[in-house]
Design a protein around this motif. Sequence first.
Motif, PDB file in Angstrom:
ATOM      1  N   LYS A  74     -19.003 -35.104  11.381  1.00 52.32           N
ATOM      2  CA  LYS A  74     -17.681 -34.474  11.549  1.00 52.32           C
ATOM      3  C   LYS A  74     -17.827 -32.960  11.506  1.00 52.32           C
ATOM      4  CE  LYS A  74     -15.102 -38.303   9.690  1.00 52.32           C
ATOM      5  NZ  LYS A  74     -14.819 -39.007   8.471  1.00 52.32           N
ATOM      6  N   ASN A  75     -16.820 -32.308  12.079  1.00 56.64           N
ATOM      7  CA  ASN A  75     -16.733 -30.831  12.011  1.00 56.64           C
ATOM      8  C   ASN A  75     -18.018 -30.114  12.433  1.00 56.64           C
ATOM      9  OD1 ASN A  75     -14.192 -31.242  10.903  1.00 56.64           O
ATOM     10  ND2 ASN A  75     -15.068 -31.373   8.842  1.00 56.64           N
ATOM     11  N   ILE A  76     -18.588 -30.585  13.481  1.00 54.19           N
ATOM     12  CA  ILE A  76     -19.776 -29.908  14.010  1.00 54.19           C
ATOM     13  C   ILE A  76     -19.319 -28.826  14.994  1.00 54.19           C
ATOM     14  CG2 ILE A  76     -21.776 -30.247  15.552  1.00 54.19           C
ATOM     15  CD1 ILE A  76     -22.232 -31.374  12.787  1.00 54.19           C
ATOM     16  N   ILE A  77     -19.971 -27.683  14.927  1.00 54.30           N
ATOM     17  CA  ILE A  77     -19.731 -26.662  15.956  1.00 54.30           C
ATOM     18  C   ILE A  77     -21.068 -26.391  16.634  1.00 54.30           C
ATOM     19  CG2 ILE A  77     -19.094 -24.258  16.385  1.00 54.30           C
ATOM     20  CD1 ILE A  77     -17.200 -24.501  13.997  1.00 54.30           C
ATOM     21  N   GLY A  78     -21.073 -26.520  17.926  1.00 50.87           N
ATOM     22  CA  GLY A  78     -22.319 -26.322  18.673  1.00 50.87           C
ATOM     23  C   GLY A  78     -22.356 -24.963  19.347  1.00 50.87           C
ATOM     24  N   ILE A  79     -23.530 -24.352  19.344  1.00 49.28           N
ATOM     25  CA  ILE A  79     -23.744 -23.107  20.115  1.00 49.28           C
ATOM     26  C   ILE A  79     -24.785 -23.461  21.178  1.00 49.28           C
ATOM     27  CG2 ILE A  79     -24.309 -20.645  19.987  1.00 49.28           C
ATOM     28  CD1 ILE A  79     -22.203 -21.252  17.927  1.00 49.28           C
ATOM     29  N   PRO A  80     -24.367 -23.590  22.423  1.00 47.33           N
ATOM     30  CA  PRO A  80     -25.325 -24.002  23.453  1.00 47.33           C
ATOM     31  C   PRO A  80     -26.272 -22.875  23.829  1.00 47.33           C
ATOM     32  CG  PRO A  80     -23.161 -23.633  24.402  1.00 47.33           C
ATOM     33  CD  PRO A  80     -23.012 -23.399  22.936  1.00 47.33           C
ATOM     34  N   THR A  81     -27.469 -23.258  24.247  1.00 44.71           N
ATOM     35  CA  THR A  81     -28.469 -22.239  24.606  1.00 44.71           C
ATOM     36  C   THR A  81     -28.593 -22.067  26.119  1.00 44.71           C
ATOM     37  OG1 THR A  81     -30.170 -23.932  24.454  1.00 44.71           O
ATOM     38  CG2 THR A  81     -29.865 -22.545  22.522  1.00 44.71           C
ATOM     39  N   SER A  82     -27.739 -22.758  26.865  1.00 42.40           N
ATOM     40  CA  SER A  82     -27.749 -22.578  28.322  1.00 42.40           C
ATOM     41  C   SER A  82     -26.441 -23.113  28.881  1.00 42.40           C
ATOM     42  CB  SER A  82     -28.921 -23.340  28.946  1.00 42.40           C
ATOM     43  OG  SER A  82     -28.712 -24.731  28.755  1.00 42.40           O
ATOM     44  N   LYS A  83     -26.205 -22.754  30.125  1.00 37.89           N
ATOM     45  CA  LYS A  83     -24.980 -23.250  30.765  1.00 37.89           C
ATOM     46  C   LYS A  83     -25.043 -24.765  30.901  1.00 37.89           C
ATOM     47  CE  LYS A  83     -23.857 -19.041  33.279  1.00 37.89           C
ATOM     48  NZ  LYS A  83     -23.914 -18.337  34.551  1.00 37.89           N
ATOM     49  N   LYS A  84     -26.257 -25.260  31.165  1.00 38.38           N
ATOM     50  CA  LYS A  84     -26.424 -26.697  31.352  1.00 38.38           C
ATOM     51  C   LYS A  84     -26.078 -27.449  30.063  1.00 38.38           C
ATOM     52  CE  LYS A  84     -29.716 -29.897  33.287  1.00 38.38           C
ATOM     53  NZ  LYS A  84     -31.098 -30.249  33.383  1.00 38.38           N
ATOM     54  N   THR A  85     -26.601 -26.957  28.965  1.00 39.86           N
ATOM     55  CA  THR A  85     -26.322 -27.612  27.680  1.00 39.86           C
ATOM     56  C   THR A  85     -24.841 -27.493  27.342  1.00 39.86           C
ATOM     57  OG1 THR A  85     -28.544 -27.062  26.963  1.00 39.86           O
ATOM     58  CG2 THR A  85     -27.025 -27.688  25.254  1.00 39.86           C
ATOM     59  N   GLN A  86     -24.263 -26.361  27.716  1.00 41.47           N
ATOM     60  CA  GLN A  86     -22.837 -26.169  27.466  1.00 41.47           C
ATOM     61  C   GLN A  86     -22.037 -27.271  28.152  1.00 41.47           C
ATOM     62  OE1 GLN A  86     -21.372 -22.472  29.021  1.00 41.47           O
ATOM     63  NE2 GLN A  86     -19.565 -22.492  27.702  1.00 41.47           N
ATOM     64  N   GLN A  87     -22.395 -27.518  29.410  1.00 37.92           N
ATOM     65  CA  GLN A  87     -21.677 -28.562  30.154  1.00 37.92           C
ATOM     66  C   GLN A  87     -21.901 -29.934  29.533  1.00 37.92           C
ATOM     67  OE1 GLN A  87     -23.004 -28.057  34.163  1.00 37.92           O
ATOM     68  NE2 GLN A  87     -21.703 -26.246  34.447  1.00 37.92           N
ATOM     69  N   GLN A  88     -23.135 -30.201  29.166  1.00 36.86           N
ATOM     70  CA  GLN A  88     -23.441 -31.501  28.570  1.00 36.86           C
ATOM     71  C   GLN A  88     -22.628 -31.694  27.285  1.00 36.86           C
ATOM     72  OE1 GLN A  88     -27.381 -31.861  26.954  1.00 36.86           O
ATOM     73  NE2 GLN A  88     -27.205 -34.048  26.576  1.00 36.86           N
ATOM     74  N   ALA A  89     -22.614 -30.656  26.439  1.00 33.64           N
ATOM     75  CA  ALA A  89     -21.916 -30.757  25.157  1.00 33.64           C
ATOM     76  C   ALA A  89     -20.420 -30.946  25.375  1.00 33.64           C
ATOM     77  CB  ALA A  89     -22.190 -29.515  24.328  1.00 33.64           C
ATOM     78  N   LEU A  90     -19.891 -30.201  26.339  1.00 28.66           N
ATOM     79  CA  LEU A  90     -18.457 -30.336  26.613  1.00 28.66           C
ATOM     80  C   LEU A  90     -18.140 -31.755  27.063  1.00 28.66           C
ATOM     81  CD1 LEU A  90     -17.583 -26.943  28.353  1.00 28.66           C
ATOM     82  CD2 LEU A  90     -16.812 -27.754  26.112  1.00 28.66           C
TER      83      LEU A  90
END
Length: 710
Positions: A74-90
């Motif tokens: 719960k309550n995880i905040i992610g900081i993506p290291t690339s645009k690709k990871t950003q999309q995956q996480a979203l």
Amino acid sequence: MAISLPHLNYSTATTPTQPSQPPLILTQDELKKIAAYKAVDFVESGMVLGLGTGSTATFAVDRIGELLKQGKLKNIIGIPTSKKTQQQALSLGIPLSDLDSHPVLDLAIDGADEVDGSLNLVKGRGGSLLREKMVESVCKQFVVIVDESKIVHHLGSTGASIPIEVIPFCWKFTEMRLQNLFKDLGCVAKLRTIGEGQNEKPFVTDNANYIVNLYFKGDIGDLNVASDAILRLPGVVEHGMFLNMATTVIVAGELGVTGDGPKCVIDLEIDMGVAGALQPRSLQRENWGSSFLKLTFEANEPVKDETSLNTYIGSINHHLSAYSLSSYGLNDAFDKSRPSLMMRCRRIMSSVKITEKLPNGQGTLYFTPAKGLTLCRQGQAPKECEVVPENFQILVRDRLEPRGAASRGASRHHHNDPQEEEPRPPSRVPVRKRLSEGRGNHIPCPARQTAPAPRQYVTHEHMDQRIKELIEAQALCSKDDLGKFQVPRFIGVIFKLKPHSLPTVRYESPGRTTLLDPFLTRIFNLYFRPKNLRKDVYAHSKDKEENLYSLISLKQYQGEKLEVFTRKFFELARKVDNLDRSEDNCFEMIEKVNEYIDLERMMSERHKSTKNVLAMKSPTTDKENERNCDEQGDKKRSKIDNGKSRKRNLLPKPVLPKLNVKILEIYHILAKDNFFRVAQPLEPIEGKLYCKHHKVMYHKTDWCYAVQRL
Ligand SMILES: O=C[C@H](O)[C@H](O)[C@H](O)COP(=O)(O)O
């Protein structure tokens, strides 16, 4: 790539003795997944997480998304290291943020292209190195996940690329300068492109930059030097060497497995809180006298219900505890680190028992195999596949010390002082020589020419200690041309040497009162401790402690000849049981005795005003602290021991030289010293005890005896 793990049973938990199971073949992707899932075990609810990029990190991000969905995280905040990871996480519903809002991260999980034995990495063959380095350099824990194909002896030595992110403006010029930088190493620099023929164009990073790949023919040499040289070039944005950043590397594959049975290796580096930091030079070697102690636990046998592990400190078998001549002795180090060791081991292996008491100073680590180990085969029922494969095919390498500065930081340092780029001095260079050149470390130690310049984390306490060492070393550096001292016969007897083969050394006429003991004790610490652990040394032996105390407290009486005093010192030192009798050390000790004499003469004749430098009390040792606590806390025992305690208190306390220059001046010298950087406080955690290192060291302030004194 498929890797055969024939020794692993399909379902060890239920049918451990099932005969001749077919060998389990894991693909590279499966291995990546195993490592990734293992890393996600490190994730706790409420964490700010660095989300890595690449085919391995993808598994970790997927798993985090899955656990969030299941409500297990719960309550995880992610900081993506690339645009690709950003999309995956979203797409997985992982809440995201950035470094502006979260400048410090709890944990980052990412893959790597290469990992060396010191947990240095090459990253960025996927092109995301800049954002990765930005994110991963500010996380408290950086867990790297790789399959075994990524393990290398030296970064870049396989001929694969080291990616450098450059700005597109005049990239050819930057490419040429990069290649020239390493032309002696036969380096080739090449722009990374995509497409072929007419469609070939530069690969563009998320930051609209280009990538120049460097291809080396062999070993790059000193990685920190290479890093600095690259970063110094205008046009270079960042490089893909992640030096001293990973705190844990999880390797999935055949590593960690040997012969017919599983092999578990845990490499631990434990901060002993000693001044004079040097990084261990290889995974199998300890570095005494440094801030870090390397422990290797290894099980070569097939895992039984309860298997005893051989324990190594460097190459010395089974010595977890040896002696504690100084306040930061190995006993203390181990005792202090044991809780964190246990915690760590439990995280690494699902069922670990460490004996609560270590008999006779020897450490034995027991573990039992993980329960419910189930490996997934393709086509297996999903229920079974949900069980994440456990440790036996995973090697976890941990770095317990806080991570060193990112290479960018080191680079700035080097900019200011070109002298720092010189290779470390060769082994056994007398400390005073190195210090008098304004660089170096107090502990003589064989330097690996190609090793990265160690850059460790020290507290102010370490700095103060180092200052004292500098002062002492500088003082010892003074020369004179007094007469010669013929080494007396008894030394030959003690050290089983032939007296006639002993050297002559300088000596001033004896017969005056000296305070030889602090120096000799320090010399003993510095020069003898590293080499001389023996199996039959019992750290908790009362006698040994008594002898040790007497040794530290030994003083030369008014009028007592130095020769007589030295004999007493040596004899007592032998009783402490760790004295090496080798020729080398004998000579070293003799030399040091004479250096002390030089110092004394210098102080009494040339710098009389500095004589009072010997007036300061030494810091209380941990042994003394413990003793005092015991005596206060346990009144009953205190009464019984009253006589003894009083006797102890009557013993003269050792003294150390006092500073005779301003701290600020020394800090200036230390600032140039590539071995040190000052510890930065971590943010306090509400309702929890903490110290500067607690997050990385996994200890509480209570355990952190070095930091407590700040
Ligand atoms: O830029 C890419 C990243 O540094 C990756 O973490 C690295 O290339 C490893 O990728 P993979 O897990 O796909 O081997």
